[in-house]
Scaffold this motif. Structure first.
Motif, PDB file in Angstrom:
ATOM      1  N   ASP A   1      81.739  82.356 -25.823  1.00 44.58           N
ATOM      2  CA  ASP A   1      83.197  82.369 -25.690  1.00 44.58           C
ATOM      3  C   ASP A   1      83.794  81.907 -27.005  1.00 44.58           C
ATOM      4  O   ASP A   1      83.104  81.344 -27.866  1.00 44.58           O
ATOM      5  CB  ASP A   1      83.653  81.478 -24.537  1.00 44.58           C
ATOM      6  N   GLU A   2      85.104  82.130 -27.149  1.00 45.77           N
ATOM      7  CA  GLU A   2      85.795  81.809 -28.388  1.00 45.77           C
ATOM      8  C   GLU A   2      87.281  81.782 -28.076  1.00 45.77           C
ATOM      9  O   GLU A   2      87.748  82.490 -27.176  1.00 45.77           O
ATOM     10  CB  GLU A   2      85.479  82.904 -29.416  1.00 45.77           C
ATOM     11  N   SER A   3      88.042  80.983 -28.800  1.00 45.35           N
ATOM     12  CA  SER A   3      89.482  81.018 -28.585  1.00 45.35           C
ATOM     13  C   SER A   3      90.037  82.348 -29.081  1.00 45.35           C
ATOM     14  O   SER A   3      89.472  82.993 -29.975  1.00 45.35           O
ATOM     15  CB  SER A   3      90.171  79.860 -29.312  1.00 45.35           C
ATOM     16  N   ALA A   4      91.150  82.779 -28.511  1.00 45.49           N
ATOM     17  CA  ALA A   4      91.770  84.033 -28.930  1.00 45.49           C
ATOM     18  C   ALA A   4      92.130  83.988 -30.405  1.00 45.49           C
ATOM     19  O   ALA A   4      91.989  84.973 -31.134  1.00 45.49           O
ATOM     20  CB  ALA A   4      93.007  84.309 -28.076  1.00 45.49           C
ATOM     21  N   HIS A   5      92.589  82.827 -30.872  1.00 49.56           N
ATOM     22  CA  HIS A   5      92.968  82.681 -32.280  1.00 49.56           C
ATOM     23  C   HIS A   5      91.745  82.793 -33.185  1.00 49.56           C
ATOM     24  O   HIS A   5      91.762  83.530 -34.187  1.00 49.56           O
ATOM     25  CB  HIS A   5      93.669  81.340 -32.483  1.00 49.56           C
ATOM     26  N   ALA A   6      90.666  82.084 -32.855  1.00 47.18           N
ATOM     27  CA  ALA A   6      89.458  82.128 -33.683  1.00 47.18           C
ATOM     28  C   ALA A   6      88.862  83.529 -33.699  1.00 47.18           C
ATOM     29  O   ALA A   6      88.390  84.007 -34.739  1.00 47.18           O
ATOM     30  CB  ALA A   6      88.442  81.113 -33.164  1.00 47.18           C
ATOM     31  N   PHE A   7      88.883  84.201 -32.564  1.00 48.89           N
ATOM     32  CA  PHE A   7      88.367  85.570 -32.465  1.00 48.89           C
ATOM     33  C   PHE A   7      89.151  86.498 -33.383  1.00 48.89           C
ATOM     34  O   PHE A   7      88.578  87.270 -34.162  1.00 48.89           O
ATOM     35  CB  PHE A   7      88.454  86.026 -31.014  1.00 48.89           C
TER      36      PHE A   7
ATOM     37  N   PHE B   1      91.420  88.231 -22.687  1.00 42.35           N
ATOM     38  CA  PHE B   1      91.388  89.588 -23.236  1.00 42.35           C
ATOM     39  C   PHE B   1      89.967  90.145 -23.144  1.00 42.35           C
ATOM     40  O   PHE B   1      89.309  90.395 -24.160  1.00 42.35           O
ATOM     41  CB  PHE B   1      91.882  89.583 -24.688  1.00 42.35           C
ATOM     42  N   PRO B   2      89.486  90.331 -21.919  1.00 44.50           N
ATOM     43  CA  PRO B   2      88.085  90.757 -21.750  1.00 44.50           C
ATOM     44  C   PRO B   2      87.780  92.093 -22.402  1.00 44.50           C
ATOM     45  O   PRO B   2      86.658  92.315 -22.854  1.00 44.50           O
ATOM     46  CB  PRO B   2      87.917  90.808 -20.224  1.00 44.50           C
ATOM     47  N   ALA B   3      88.768  92.994 -22.485  1.00 44.69           N
ATOM     48  CA  ALA B   3      88.515  94.302 -23.104  1.00 44.69           C
ATOM     49  C   ALA B   3      88.176  94.139 -24.581  1.00 44.69           C
ATOM     50  O   ALA B   3      87.293  94.843 -25.108  1.00 44.69           O
ATOM     51  CB  ALA B   3      89.726  95.215 -22.933  1.00 44.69           C
ATOM     52  N   LEU B   4      88.848  93.223 -25.274  1.00 41.26           N
ATOM     53  CA  LEU B   4      88.560  92.989 -26.690  1.00 41.26           C
ATOM     54  C   LEU B   4      87.198  92.332 -26.863  1.00 41.26           C
ATOM     55  O   LEU B   4      86.422  92.707 -27.753  1.00 41.26           O
ATOM     56  CB  LEU B   4      89.651  92.106 -27.311  1.00 41.26           C
ATOM     57  N   PHE B   5      86.910  91.360 -26.027  1.00 38.94           N
ATOM     58  CA  PHE B   5      85.622  90.657 -26.096  1.00 38.94           C
ATOM     59  C   PHE B   5      84.467  91.629 -25.860  1.00 38.94           C
ATOM     60  O   PHE B   5      83.482  91.651 -26.615  1.00 38.94           O
ATOM     61  CB  PHE B   5      85.609  89.535 -25.057  1.00 38.94           C
ATOM     62  N   GLN B   6      84.587  92.462 -24.830  1.00 37.84           N
ATOM     63  CA  GLN B   6      83.518  93.399 -24.507  1.00 37.84           C
ATOM     64  C   GLN B   6      83.408  94.512 -25.543  1.00 37.84           C
ATOM     65  O   GLN B   6      82.300  94.993 -25.831  1.00 37.84           O
ATOM     66  CB  GLN B   6      83.744  93.996 -23.116  1.00 37.84           C
TER      67      GLN B   6
ATOM     68  N   VAL C   1      96.892  88.193 -38.892  1.00 37.05           N
ATOM     69  CA  VAL C   1      96.899  88.820 -37.576  1.00 37.05           C
ATOM     70  C   VAL C   1      96.768  87.748 -36.497  1.00 37.05           C
ATOM     71  O   VAL C   1      97.440  87.810 -35.455  1.00 37.05           O
ATOM     72  CB  VAL C   1      95.761  89.857 -37.467  1.00 37.05           C
ATOM     73  N   ALA C   2      95.918  86.748 -36.747  1.00 37.39           N
ATOM     74  CA  ALA C   2      95.726  85.683 -35.762  1.00 37.39           C
ATOM     75  C   ALA C   2      96.985  84.852 -35.593  1.00 37.39           C
ATOM     76  O   ALA C   2      97.405  84.546 -34.469  1.00 37.39           O
ATOM     77  CB  ALA C   2      94.557  84.798 -36.169  1.00 37.39           C
ATOM     78  N   GLU C   3      97.607  84.461 -36.702  1.00 37.53           N
ATOM     79  CA  GLU C   3      98.719  83.500 -36.651  1.00 37.53           C
ATOM     80  C   GLU C   3     100.051  84.132 -36.310  1.00 37.53           C
ATOM     81  O   GLU C   3     100.967  83.422 -35.866  1.00 37.53           O
ATOM     82  CB  GLU C   3      98.792  82.755 -37.986  1.00 37.53           C
ATOM     83  N   LEU C   4     100.178  85.443 -36.500  1.00 35.43           N
ATOM     84  CA  LEU C   4     101.437  86.102 -36.165  1.00 35.43           C
ATOM     85  C   LEU C   4     101.300  86.945 -34.895  1.00 35.43           C
ATOM     86  O   LEU C   4     101.949  86.679 -33.887  1.00 35.43           O
ATOM     87  CB  LEU C   4     101.907  86.976 -37.330  1.00 35.43           C
ATOM     88  N   ALA C   5     100.432  87.945 -34.936  1.00 30.76           N
ATOM     89  CA  ALA C   5     100.354  88.890 -33.822  1.00 30.76           C
ATOM     90  C   ALA C   5      99.713  88.284 -32.580  1.00 30.76           C
ATOM     91  O   ALA C   5     100.288  88.316 -31.481  1.00 30.76           O
ATOM     92  CB  ALA C   5      99.596  90.140 -34.251  1.00 30.76           C
ATOM     93  N   VAL C   6      98.520  87.710 -32.716  1.00 25.59           N
ATOM     94  CA  VAL C   6      97.794  87.212 -31.535  1.00 25.59           C
ATOM     95  C   VAL C   6      98.435  85.939 -31.004  1.00 25.59           C
ATOM     96  O   VAL C   6      98.527  85.740 -29.784  1.00 25.59           O
ATOM     97  CB  VAL C   6      96.307  87.011 -31.870  1.00 25.59           C
ATOM     98  N   ASP C   7      98.912  85.079 -31.885  1.00 25.17           N
ATOM     99  CA  ASP C   7      99.640  83.887 -31.447  1.00 25.17           C
ATOM    100  C   ASP C   7     100.838  84.296 -30.588  1.00 25.17           C
ATOM    101  O   ASP C   7     101.051  83.764 -29.490  1.00 25.17           O
ATOM    102  CB  ASP C   7     100.104  83.102 -32.675  1.00 25.17           C
ATOM    103  N   SER C   8     101.608  85.266 -31.055  1.00 30.31           N
ATOM    104  CA  SER C   8     102.798  85.712 -30.313  1.00 30.31           C
ATOM    105  C   SER C   8     102.422  86.413 -29.018  1.00 30.31           C
ATOM    106  O   SER C   8     103.088  86.243 -27.986  1.00 30.31           O
ATOM    107  CB  SER C   8     103.634  86.644 -31.191  1.00 30.31           C
ATOM    108  N   LEU C   9     101.343  87.217 -29.055  1.00 34.25           N
ATOM    109  CA  LEU C   9     100.895  87.907 -27.848  1.00 34.25           C
ATOM    110  C   LEU C   9     100.522  86.915 -26.751  1.00 34.25           C
ATOM    111  O   LEU C   9     100.903  87.090 -25.579  1.00 34.25           O
ATOM    112  CB  LEU C   9      99.708  88.804 -28.187  1.00 34.25           C
TER     113      LEU C   9
END
Length: 492
Positions: A143-149, A184-189, A158-166
């Motif tokens: 597993d991993e945080s969405a930000h770290a991923f 976000f299982p689709a991204l992980f898989q 992308v992490a600090e603007l797009a994914v943070d906001s999402l």
């Protein structure tokens, strides 16, 4: 005598469970217990005398995927097909979304231009993020945080603007705390399958109709229409609360519905399980049940408190699932115009932690605007979302915060971000406490431990709803239907 299924919690998950239980060829006896004075959970709509509709919870549902198709099938069976308001994919509310950063609104990138030229709010072309994802080895951790991923695969911006906001827009949560595997299982898989998120999404392993998608005659009506007309989302003419109201009308003739009946205790006596709700004036009643379905939010530790002492390991896991509170401020202005047209805008936590975003409700669903108070001056509806994972640090205790403070903060945001400085003709403030469960790191392991405990102890408990495997309306309805299938498909 048919067996009894007790459903605890009368939100969309609990009502959907009753709907599917009662549609079985040999339906059980169903008792629905709701702690509050109303059914519907977070699906809450207010309609003004002028016909304007304000949503205090979810304001639209996506039709995509198996769960989206099944929800539309339910809507059809409830007789609501004629009330559906659809937003096609070519609509501005589907195509245009914005970020507010550095005191300005920026459209989220689309098309090829942002790949080769820096388009604000990004400081460099996004081709670098694409190449990074294609060249970065797949992660190996469970597993991993969405930000770290996102940072590892696409880079820090992308992490600090797009994914943070999402994460703020979907979960009202902190991307540094939320689990990419669970949120976000689709991204992980996709990364695990192809070694690249983009390749994994573009090149799925199998083709054809996914399991659970209605086909043939089942996909007639709304689901087929949604595919043909390429809907991106839909709502209902009377507001989203029309859905739980229709469910109540459907189940009430054959289901025992009880409001003001919080769960007091779940116990095992004489080889049978009993559910004891707390009724008015301190009374209680035993409901013999062969199965218990609970869509309760574990953070309101009602379910954890009601479990017997021998289920303390389960209660401990349930109490450990956090939830975020959100202040929903509905505003309506007369004769005002937006500087941009789209679904709305999100605000990264680096810009303003307290302000999650603003939804431009009138763009997606102008049918909810109502009759103009002054001819020629059409109303404009907006919803400001405040707090989330930052509620406590920004506004204090959600249970005691002053609505006036939240209204001032919302009006200031609308003025600063959109240039609307006038006085709204309508303003409604709702603090939705613990409304969005937070799937933090290791959430998947917690779910495995919960299911293992239920199986080993043979507890007749099905956990459904937003706290486990998806927070959307579609996810909640799908979890209820799947649980009903497991209950009715197994011997009692």
């Amino acid at each position: 005598m048919p067996p009894t299924v007790a459903v605890v919690g009368g939100g969309i998950s609990g009502l959907a469970a009753c709907f599917h239980l009662l549609r079985a060829p040999r339906p059980p006896k169903v008792v629905l217990l709701e702690a509050s004075g109303r059914f519907g959970g977070w699906l809450q709509s207010t309609r003004t005398p002028e016909g304007a509709v304000f949503e205090h919870g979810p304001r639209g549902v996506r039709p995509a995927g198996p769960a989206g198709a099944q929800t539309l099938l339910m809507v059809s069976e409830l007789g609501l097909a004629g009330d559906v308001l659809a937003v096609p994919k070519g609509h501005p509310a589907s195509q245009n979304r914005f970020l507010y950063l550095g005191g300005a609104l920026h459209p989220l990138p689309s098309g090829l231009r942002p790949l080769f030229r820096a388009v604000p709010p990004f400081s460099r072309p996004l081709l670098g993020a694409v190449l990074r994802d294609l060249l970065t080895p797949a992660g190996t951790g469970p597993d991993e945080s969405a930000h770290a991923f996102a940072r590892r695969r696409f880079g820090p911006e992308v992490a600090e603007l797009a994914v943070d906001s999402l994460c703020r827009g979907v979960f009202a949560g902190d991307s540094r705390a939320l689990s990419v595997r669970s949120c976000f299982p689709a991204l992980f898989q996709a990364e695990r399958r192809r070694g690249s998120v983009l390749l994994g999404l573009a090149l799925p392993l199998s083709h054809g109709v996914p399991t659970g998608v209605p086909t043939g005659e089942d996909q007639a009506g709304l689901a087929r229409r949604a595919r043909a007309e390429r809907w991106s989302q839909w709502s209902l003419r009377g507001g989203m609360e029309s859905l739980p109201r229709a469910l109540v009308a459907f189940v009430s003739p054959r289901c025992e519905l009880r409001c003001h009946a919080p769960l007091a205790h779940l116990c095992h006596r004489r080889g049978r399980w009993q559910v004891r709700p707390r009724l008015g004036r301190g009374g209680s009643r035993r409901v013999p049940a062969v199965s218990l379905m609970s869509p309760l939010s574990p953070l309101s530790p009602a379910l954890a408190r009601a479990l017997p002492a021998e289920a303390e390991p389960l209660a401990r896991e349930l109490r450990a699932i956090p939830a975020a509170s959100v202040a929903v401020v509905n505003l309506q202005y007369e004769g005002a115009a937006l500087p941009v047209t789209g679904f709305g805008h999100l605000v990264p936590s680096s810009e303003d932690p307290a302000l999650l975003g603003i939804v431009y409700d009138s763009v997606a669903f102008p049918e909810h605007d109502g009759t103009p108070a002054t001819p020629g001056r059409p109303p404009l509806r907006l919803t400001v979302m405040l707090g989330g994972a930052w509620f406590q640090q920004s506004f204090g205790d959600p249970a005691t915060v002053a609505p006036e403070l939240l209204l001032r903060r919302a009006r200031a945001a609308v003025s600063d971000h959109l240039g609307l400085a006038g006085t709204p003709t309508h303003a409604i403030v709702r603090v939705q406490q613990d409304c969005i469960p937070q799937y933090t790191l290791g959430h998947w392991e917690r779910l495995e431990r919960i299911q293992r405990f239920l199986k080993e102890q043979q507890l007749p408990l099905s956990l459904i709803g937003a706290s486990y495997s998806g927070v959307s309306v579609n996810d909640c309805i799908a979890s209820a239907e799947a649980a009903v299938g497991r209950i009715l498909g197994s011997p009692h």
